[in-house]
Scaffold this motif. Sequence first.
Motif, mmCIF file in Angstrom:
data_model
loop_
_atom_site.group_PDB
_atom_site.id
_atom_site.type_symbol
_atom_site.label_atom_id
_atom_site.label_comp_id
_atom_site.label_asym_id
_atom_site.label_seq_id
_atom_site.Cartn_x
_atom_site.Cartn_y
_atom_site.Cartn_z
ATOM 1 N N GLU A 32 2.092 -9.194 -14.187
ATOM 2 C CA GLU A 32 1.044 -9.711 -15.083
ATOM 3 C C GLU A 32 -0.039 -10.474 -14.317
ATOM 4 N N ASN A 33 0.223 -10.839 -13.068
ATOM 5 C CA ASN A 33 -0.779 -11.511 -12.231
ATOM 6 C C ASN A 33 -1.573 -10.534 -11.362
ATOM 7 N N TRP A 34 -1.237 -9.251 -11.398
ATOM 8 C CA TRP A 34 -1.901 -8.262 -10.557
ATOM 9 C C TRP A 34 -3.265 -7.891 -11.127
ATOM 10 N N ILE A 35 -4.187 -7.532 -10.244
ATOM 11 C CA ILE A 35 -5.449 -6.923 -10.641
ATOM 12 C C ILE A 35 -5.086 -5.591 -11.296
ATOM 13 N N THR A 36 -5.792 -5.197 -12.336
ATOM 14 C CA THR A 36 -5.482 -3.903 -12.951
ATOM 15 C C THR A 36 -5.770 -2.779 -11.960
ATOM 16 N N GLU A 37 -5.100 -1.663 -12.155
ATOM 17 C CA GLU A 37 -5.319 -0.519 -11.275
ATOM 18 C C GLU A 37 -6.784 -0.074 -11.328
ATOM 19 N N LYS A 43 -12.973 -1.470 -6.731
ATOM 20 C CA LYS A 43 -13.288 -2.235 -5.527
ATOM 21 C C LYS A 43 -13.281 -1.401 -4.248
ATOM 22 N N LEU A 44 -12.612 -0.261 -4.277
ATOM 23 C CA LEU A 44 -12.387 0.514 -3.057
ATOM 24 C C LEU A 44 -13.663 0.943 -2.335
ATOM 25 N N PRO A 45 -14.697 1.436 -3.018
ATOM 26 C CA PRO A 45 -15.915 1.816 -2.284
ATOM 27 C C PRO A 45 -16.546 0.641 -1.527
ATOM 28 N N ALA A 46 -16.541 -0.543 -2.120
ATOM 29 C CA ALA A 46 -17.102 -1.721 -1.449
ATOM 30 C C ALA A 46 -16.268 -2.135 -0.244
ATOM 31 N N GLY A 48 -14.965 0.058 1.719
ATOM 32 C CA GLY A 48 -15.168 1.086 2.744
ATOM 33 C C GLY A 48 -14.314 2.326 2.600
ATOM 34 N N TYR A 49 -13.712 2.520 1.422
ATOM 35 C CA TYR A 49 -12.846 3.681 1.214
ATOM 36 C C TYR A 49 -13.479 4.619 0.204
ATOM 37 N N ASP A 50 -13.450 5.899 0.546
ATOM 38 C CA ASP A 50 -14.140 6.924 -0.211
ATOM 39 C C ASP A 50 -13.193 8.097 -0.411
ATOM 40 N N LYS A 51 -13.462 8.931 -1.369
ATOM 41 C CA LYS A 51 -12.671 10.152 -1.587
ATOM 42 C C LYS A 51 -11.178 9.833 -1.625
ATOM 43 N N ILE A 52 -10.775 8.987 -2.538
ATOM 44 C CA ILE A 52 -9.377 8.586 -2.672
ATOM 45 C C ILE A 52 -8.596 9.749 -3.281
ATOM 46 N N LYS A 53 -7.618 10.236 -2.537
ATOM 47 C CA LYS A 53 -6.777 11.349 -2.992
ATOM 48 C C LYS A 53 -5.613 10.853 -3.842
ATOM 49 N N THR A 54 -5.033 9.718 -3.440
ATOM 50 C CA THR A 54 -3.868 9.161 -4.135
ATOM 51 C C THR A 54 -4.020 7.662 -4.245
ATOM 52 N N PHE A 55 -3.752 7.130 -5.422
ATOM 53 C CA PHE A 55 -3.665 5.699 -5.662
ATOM 54 C C PHE A 55 -2.349 5.488 -6.390
ATOM 55 N N LYS A 56 -1.474 4.654 -5.816
ATOM 56 C CA LYS A 56 -0.178 4.444 -6.449
ATOM 57 C C LYS A 56 0.356 3.053 -6.170
ATOM 58 N N VAL A 57 1.359 2.695 -6.942
ATOM 59 C CA VAL A 57 2.098 1.454 -6.716
ATOM 60 C C VAL A 57 3.283 1.803 -5.844
ATOM 61 N N THR A 58 3.402 1.116 -4.720
ATOM 62 C CA THR A 58 4.525 1.299 -3.801
ATOM 63 C C THR A 58 5.164 -0.070 -3.605
ATOM 64 N N GLY A 59 6.327 -0.254 -4.186
ATOM 65 C CA GLY A 59 6.990 -1.551 -4.090
ATOM 66 C C GLY A 59 6.123 -2.630 -4.721
ATOM 67 N N SER A 60 5.718 -3.597 -3.917
ATOM 68 C CA SER A 60 4.880 -4.689 -4.410
ATOM 69 C C SER A 60 3.428 -4.530 -3.951
ATOM 70 N N GLU A 75 -4.617 5.460 5.131
ATOM 71 C CA GLU A 75 -3.479 5.073 4.301
ATOM 72 C C GLU A 75 -3.494 3.552 4.320
ATOM 73 N N VAL A 76 -3.682 2.947 3.150
ATOM 74 C CA VAL A 76 -3.892 1.501 3.104
ATOM 75 C C VAL A 76 -3.030 0.881 2.007
ATOM 76 N N TYR A 77 -2.406 -0.237 2.350
ATOM 77 C CA TYR A 77 -1.619 -1.030 1.410
ATOM 78 C C TYR A 77 -2.405 -2.300 1.086
ATOM 79 N N PHE A 78 -2.531 -2.591 -0.203
ATOM 80 C CA PHE A 78 -3.281 -3.759 -0.656
ATOM 81 C C PHE A 78 -2.382 -4.724 -1.403
ATOM 82 N N ASN A 79 -2.687 -6.019 -1.259
ATOM 83 C CA ASN A 79 -2.065 -7.040 -2.085
ATOM 84 C C ASN A 79 -2.647 -6.845 -3.490
#
Length: 92
Positions: A32-37, A43-46, A48-60, A75-79
């Motif tokens: 409930e404290n997470w930014i929505t998907e 936020k991703l284009p700002a 520096g990420y473009d042409k996102i093929k996959t966006f998913k929740v992996t663990g935390s 391949e990037v993991y975000f808080n």
Amino acid sequence: MRRIVRNLAALVVLAAPALAQAGPSCTNQPRENWITEDAMKAKLPALGYDKIKTFKVTGSCYEIYGYTKDGQKAEVYFNPVSGDIVKSYIGG
């Protein structure tokens, strides 16, 4: 001796799925404290990420597979609370 071998084999079998999915730990905050998907995706284009093929929740983490604006594979993991990068693999 057989018991030791059998116990080690069982341990390997039990640990294999956890090791295969081992990724960074990005937060200990409840969802409930997470930014929505959708907000994170926006936020991703700002960032520096473009042409996102996959966006998913992996663990935390939020995890993406796509490309940088320079065309490198990413391949990037975000808080998912702050949107900060926790771990990334660029290129290759």
